[in-house]
Write a protein that holds these residues in place. Sequence first.
Motif, PDB file in Angstrom:
ATOM      1  N   VAL A  24      75.140  56.275  51.238  1.00 53.26           N
ATOM      2  CA  VAL A  24      73.811  56.880  51.074  1.00 53.26           C
ATOM      3  C   VAL A  24      73.460  56.979  49.595  1.00 53.26           C
ATOM      4  N   ALA A  39      68.501  59.045  53.429  1.00 54.73           N
ATOM      5  CA  ALA A  39      68.773  59.891  54.595  1.00 54.73           C
ATOM      6  C   ALA A  39      67.913  61.141  54.535  1.00 54.73           C
ATOM      7  N   THR A  65      69.911  53.119  50.880  1.00 56.89           N
ATOM      8  CA  THR A  65      69.819  53.926  52.097  1.00 56.89           C
ATOM      9  C   THR A  65      69.311  55.317  51.742  1.00 56.89           C
ATOM     10  N   ASN A 102      71.065  55.016  63.787  1.00 53.55           N
ATOM     11  CA  ASN A 102      71.187  55.594  62.454  1.00 53.55           C
ATOM     12  C   ASN A 102      72.552  55.317  61.829  1.00 53.55           C
ATOM     13  N   VAL A 142      67.347  56.572  57.461  1.00 53.79           N
ATOM     14  CA  VAL A 142      68.021  57.148  58.621  1.00 53.79           C
ATOM     15  C   VAL A 142      67.772  58.644  58.678  1.00 53.79           C
ATOM     16  N   PHE A 167      65.440  48.585  52.194  1.00 54.05           N
ATOM     17  CA  PHE A 167      65.733  49.996  52.422  1.00 54.05           C
ATOM     18  C   PHE A 167      66.196  50.218  53.858  1.00 54.05           C
ATOM     19  N   ALA A 168      67.104  51.175  54.031  1.00 51.99           N
ATOM     20  CA  ALA A 168      67.439  51.703  55.352  1.00 51.99           C
ATOM     21  C   ALA A 168      67.089  53.184  55.315  1.00 51.99           C
ATOM     22  N   GLN A 211      76.179  46.396  57.064  1.00 52.49           N
ATOM     23  CA  GLN A 211      76.837  47.601  56.565  1.00 52.49           C
ATOM     24  C   GLN A 211      78.250  47.290  56.064  1.00 52.49           C
ATOM     25  N   CYS A 219      73.015  44.910  62.160  1.00 55.18           N
ATOM     26  CA  CYS A 219      72.980  46.048  61.233  1.00 55.18           C
ATOM     27  C   CYS A 219      74.388  46.387  60.773  1.00 55.18           C
ATOM     28  N   MET A 252      72.885  51.650  60.596  1.00 56.84           N
ATOM     29  CA  MET A 252      71.936  51.258  59.560  1.00 56.84           C
ATOM     30  C   MET A 252      72.251  51.880  58.206  1.00 56.84           C
ATOM     31  N   ALA A 253      72.966  53.003  58.204  1.00 55.51           N
ATOM     32  CA  ALA A 253      73.315  53.654  56.943  1.00 55.51           C
ATOM     33  C   ALA A 253      74.233  52.746  56.130  1.00 55.51           C
ATOM     34  N   GLY A 254      73.802  52.368  54.956  1.00 52.46           N
ATOM     35  CA  GLY A 254      74.581  51.462  54.115  1.00 52.46           C
ATOM     36  C   GLY A 254      74.350  49.999  54.397  1.00 52.46           C
TER      37      GLY A 254
END
Length: 233
Positions: free
Chosen positions: A211, A188, A186, A176, A155, A152-153, A112, A108, A179-181
């Motif tokens: 995000v 949130a 992404t 989280n 979070v 998609f992520a 990112q 992950c 996984m963001a980005g």
Amino acid sequence: MINKKVQNVQEALHDIKDGMTIMLGGFGLCGIPENSIAELVNMGVTDLTCISNNAGVDDFGLGLLLQKKQIKKMISSYVGENAEFERQMLSGELEVELTPQGTLAEKCRAAQAGIPAFYTPAGYGTEVAEGKEAREFNGKMHIMEEAYKADFAIVKAWKGDEAGNLIFKGTARNFNSCMAGAAKITIAEVEELVPAGTLDPNQIHIPGIFVKRIFQGATYEKRIEQRTTRKRN
């Protein structure tokens, strides 16, 4: 400053389609995007590939998607407390790719950071290494692992602002943050959404550049997977 705020979970997830690959933050039931998972159930999307540390429990979190047979493949580090996950895996109804937990986190994080692949000693000499390139570094064998590729992520954070900056709380940071980005888009969901410029820059864990969309979740149960107590002295 770009405003990433959308009005609700329906607007945030509107373009998720059948057959997509989705990263979902959380560890067990800690820090999972509850509102987004519930909306995926309502949307009825199917043939999903879900990348998540595990699938929580039978009647909550990703377990709800498993019950509805909406997940085609789970990429996880372990089965956890989910009996339905175990049943579908053993019966062959569900494709499962079990990955060492540290490797899953790094796959992950590599996505990112825009790193296509990396070498790790974890899994060398086991089934995990089958079909993968192996190289020796400093007298120790390593296998090459590729970064995840996800559509998609999704979070979950404790607090965020309209520019997408995120702050996590305690252990709910878990997967989280990496996984963001790490996907094309992404999303949130946060417990509290504040105007841009409100958050202390020194407290931000994930900058808004990672995000694409952010919304305030309606409700959170925050279930505890295993409650352990002791008698008062």
